[in-house]
Design an enzyme around this catalytic site. Structure first.
Site, mmCIF file in Angstrom:
data_model
loop_
_atom_site.group_PDB
_atom_site.id
_atom_site.type_symbol
_atom_site.label_atom_id
_atom_site.label_comp_id
_atom_site.label_asym_id
_atom_site.label_seq_id
_atom_site.Cartn_x
_atom_site.Cartn_y
_atom_site.Cartn_z
ATOM 1 N N HIS A 1 -23.550 42.246 70.016
ATOM 2 C CA HIS A 1 -23.710 42.483 68.648
ATOM 3 C C HIS A 1 -24.230 41.400 67.814
ATOM 4 O O HIS A 1 -23.468 40.254 67.952
ATOM 5 C CB HIS A 1 -22.520 43.061 67.990
ATOM 6 C CG HIS A 1 -22.060 44.140 68.529
ATOM 7 N ND1 HIS A 1 -20.701 44.513 68.397
ATOM 8 C CD2 HIS A 1 -22.419 45.329 69.055
ATOM 9 C CE1 HIS A 1 -20.562 45.571 68.860
ATOM 10 N NE2 HIS A 1 -21.354 46.153 69.369
ATOM 11 N N ASP B 1 -16.551 49.547 69.077
ATOM 12 C CA ASP B 1 -17.936 49.816 70.003
ATOM 13 C C ASP B 1 -17.243 49.659 71.406
ATOM 14 O O ASP B 1 -16.442 48.973 71.765
ATOM 15 C CB ASP B 1 -18.993 49.049 69.645
ATOM 16 C CG ASP B 1 -20.039 49.627 69.955
ATOM 17 O OD1 ASP B 1 -20.384 50.695 70.704
ATOM 18 O OD2 ASP B 1 -21.236 48.871 70.106
ATOM 19 N N SER C 1 -18.808 41.607 71.501
ATOM 20 C CA SER C 1 -18.947 41.308 70.152
ATOM 21 C C SER C 1 -18.542 40.098 69.672
ATOM 22 O O SER C 1 -18.982 39.013 70.287
ATOM 23 C CB SER C 1 -18.556 42.511 69.523
ATOM 24 O OG SER C 1 -18.941 42.468 68.145
#
Ligand SMILES: C[S@@+](CC[C@H](N)C(=O)[O-])C[C@H]1O[C@@H](n2cnc3c(N)ncnc32)[C@H](O)[C@@H]1O
Lengths: 274, 192
Positions: B32, B125, B5
């Site tokens: 992401h 996540d 991310s």
């Protein structure tokens, strides 16, 4: 038997039961997403195993209604993927102009934002008055919202930037009335669109059309079901008519590939061959 | 299978540069991203990697010796028949694509042959996904939070007890580079 095989049998049984009891056919939906949704629903159902949900699904209609909303994800936006609308504006509108009247089918329209985006393009190309737009989905709640054309005012900043990137030269606000919280699409856009319930799995050809848009719906179907639905689109389109798919969907792996030529590869725009 | 991310661009650049010519596994990555950047990210990473780097297409087969990124705005999943599947279901941990979604589906496909790697990031996540990979016999690795630009994501997974090995980015790179080159079909199907 390993637990995954067992889970696979249970999911088969659930989908079969739903189909035979309620007529909703999810048996040929893409499996990885279906199983994920079944597992998610199961986690908050209070049932011990996946197959424990079977009697409840069969006998408890409210339980089923809750379940089925998980299988329709009406996520959409105004001018999602602006470059696609730019391509429609520059490459498709000039050709559509040569037809005396236009029929457009938007399949899997969700809450309708894409349909209104397209109606705006048609308006700016001077074609709206001779166009009939059909917009279908199998989710009645989403269709109801689409018909009303009421959206959150908070999303309009983003939408307006997307409209501009899609080649829009006016102000997006010209196309709706707004109050503090909501906007409603203007009547002259709404009145060109006919919204109807249509299930791509079980229903047939809906109309003859010069342009079919079906974006981000095929990703939920397996290859066999995709082939069926793409065949439906082929039979719907007039010769030289256009098909527009989602930006990560394509005809490359499908059986109807040879009936279409590529117009714009990045935007997934195809043309029906003679 | 790599989840990454915030701070991911540089981390991926360095990690992918470690993969040698002849690397036989398929590498699948969820980063992401902002919804308009994925073509750029793939092109950029392609210049730093000996293997071809691309963005996943719906229904395309998973190919060995390639690197595939989840497209911006879509969850990426893998079917049992080893093709990619996409969805725009609700965000998970505020993210779409979400690492958990990819890891959970891939764990079911590859079981013990799957490696899950979690790198820098500023959210939660990936922890559930790694738990699933472990539960199904796969191998789980996280970047050392001290080495990560944003430690929260690997730290969350470590705290949850789902990580088998904690390594620096260079350590992970060396581990991957040392994987035996294309030998058996078995080897080719190993997924990182
Ligand atoms: C993710 S939305 C896509 C919305 C829009 N086309 C877009 O790309 O922004 C998918 C839509 O497909 C619809 N759908 C799924 N299965 C369907 C079916 N069998 N028949 C008709 N619509 C279906 C869902 O109800 C949902 O509204």
């Amino acid at each position: 038997m390993d637990p995954q095989q067992l889970e696979s049998i249970e999911v088969d049984l659930l989908l079969e039961a739903i189909y035979r009891r309620y007529g909703h056919d999810f048996r040929n939906y893409a499996r990885a997403s279906i199983e994920r949704r079944v597992r998610q629903f199961h986690a908050q159902s209070g049932c011990a195993t996946l197959s424990d949900m079977l009697p409840r699904l069969l006998h408890d209609e409210a339980f089923f209604a809750d379940f089925v909303t998980r299988f329709s994800i009406p996520v959409t936006e105004l001018f999602r993927d602006p470059q696609v609308y730019l391509a429609l504006r520059n490459e498709v509108m000039p050709v559509l102009r040569t037809f005396p009247f236009l029929r457009i089918w938007h399949a899997g329209c969700a809450s309708g934002e894409e349909v209104y985006s397209l109606a705006i393009l048609l308006d700016e190309a001077g074609l709206l008055a001779r166009s009939t737009l059909f917009a279908t989905d199998f989710n009645d709640t989403a269709l109801e919202r689409a018909r009303a054309g009421i959206y959150s005012a908070a999303d309009m900043g983003e939408a307006s930037r997307a409209y501009q990137r899609a080649g829009g030269a006016r102000s997006l606000a010209d196309y709706y009335h707004a109050d503090a919280q909501h906007i409603v699409m203007k009547r002259r856009l709404r009145e060109r669109v006919t919204f109807a319930n249509h299930n791509l799995v079980t229903d047939g050809v809906f109309t003859e059309a010069h342009l079919v848009l079906c974006r981000n719906v095929l990703i939920y179907f397996n290859q066999a079901l995709q082939d069926r639905v793409l065949g439906l689109f082929r039979d719907t389109l007039v010769r030289g008519g256009y098909l527009c798919l989602g930006t990560r969907e394509n005809l490359r792996f499908s059986a109807v590939d040879s009936s279409f030529e590529v117009v714009d590869a990045a935007c997934r725009l195809y043309k029906r061959l003679a | 299978m790599v989840g990454v991310s915030a701070g991911g661009m540089l981390a991926l650049e360095r990690l992918l540069a470690c993969l040698p010519v002849g690397f036989a596994s398929a590498v699948i990555i969820v980063q992401h991203l902002h919804p308009t950047e994925d073509g750029y990210l793939a092109l950029h990473l392609d210049q730093h990697c000996a293997l071809p780097v691309g963005v996943a297409e719906d229904k395309a087969p998973v190919c060995p010796a390639t690197v595939t990124l989840a497209p911006a705005g879509y969850h990426l999943l893998v079917e049992r028949c080893r093709t990619f599947a996409l969805s725009i279901d609700a965000r998970v941990c505020f993210a779409r694509p979400a690492i958990d979604v990819l890891f959970e589906s891939a764990a079911r496909v590859w079981g013990a042959r799957l490696w899950g790697v979690l790198l820098t990031g500023a959210n939660h996540d990936g922890t559930r996904g790694l738990a699933e990979i472990r539960a199904l016999g796969g191998r789980t690795i996280a970047q050392d939070p001290a080495d990560a630009e944003h430690p929260l994501m690997p730290q969350t997974a470590i705290d949850a007890g789902v990580v088998q090995q904690v390594l620096t980015l260079d350590g992970i790179g060396a581990l991957l580079a040392a994987l035996p080159a294309a030998a058996s079909a078995m080897e080719q199907e190993r997924i990182i």
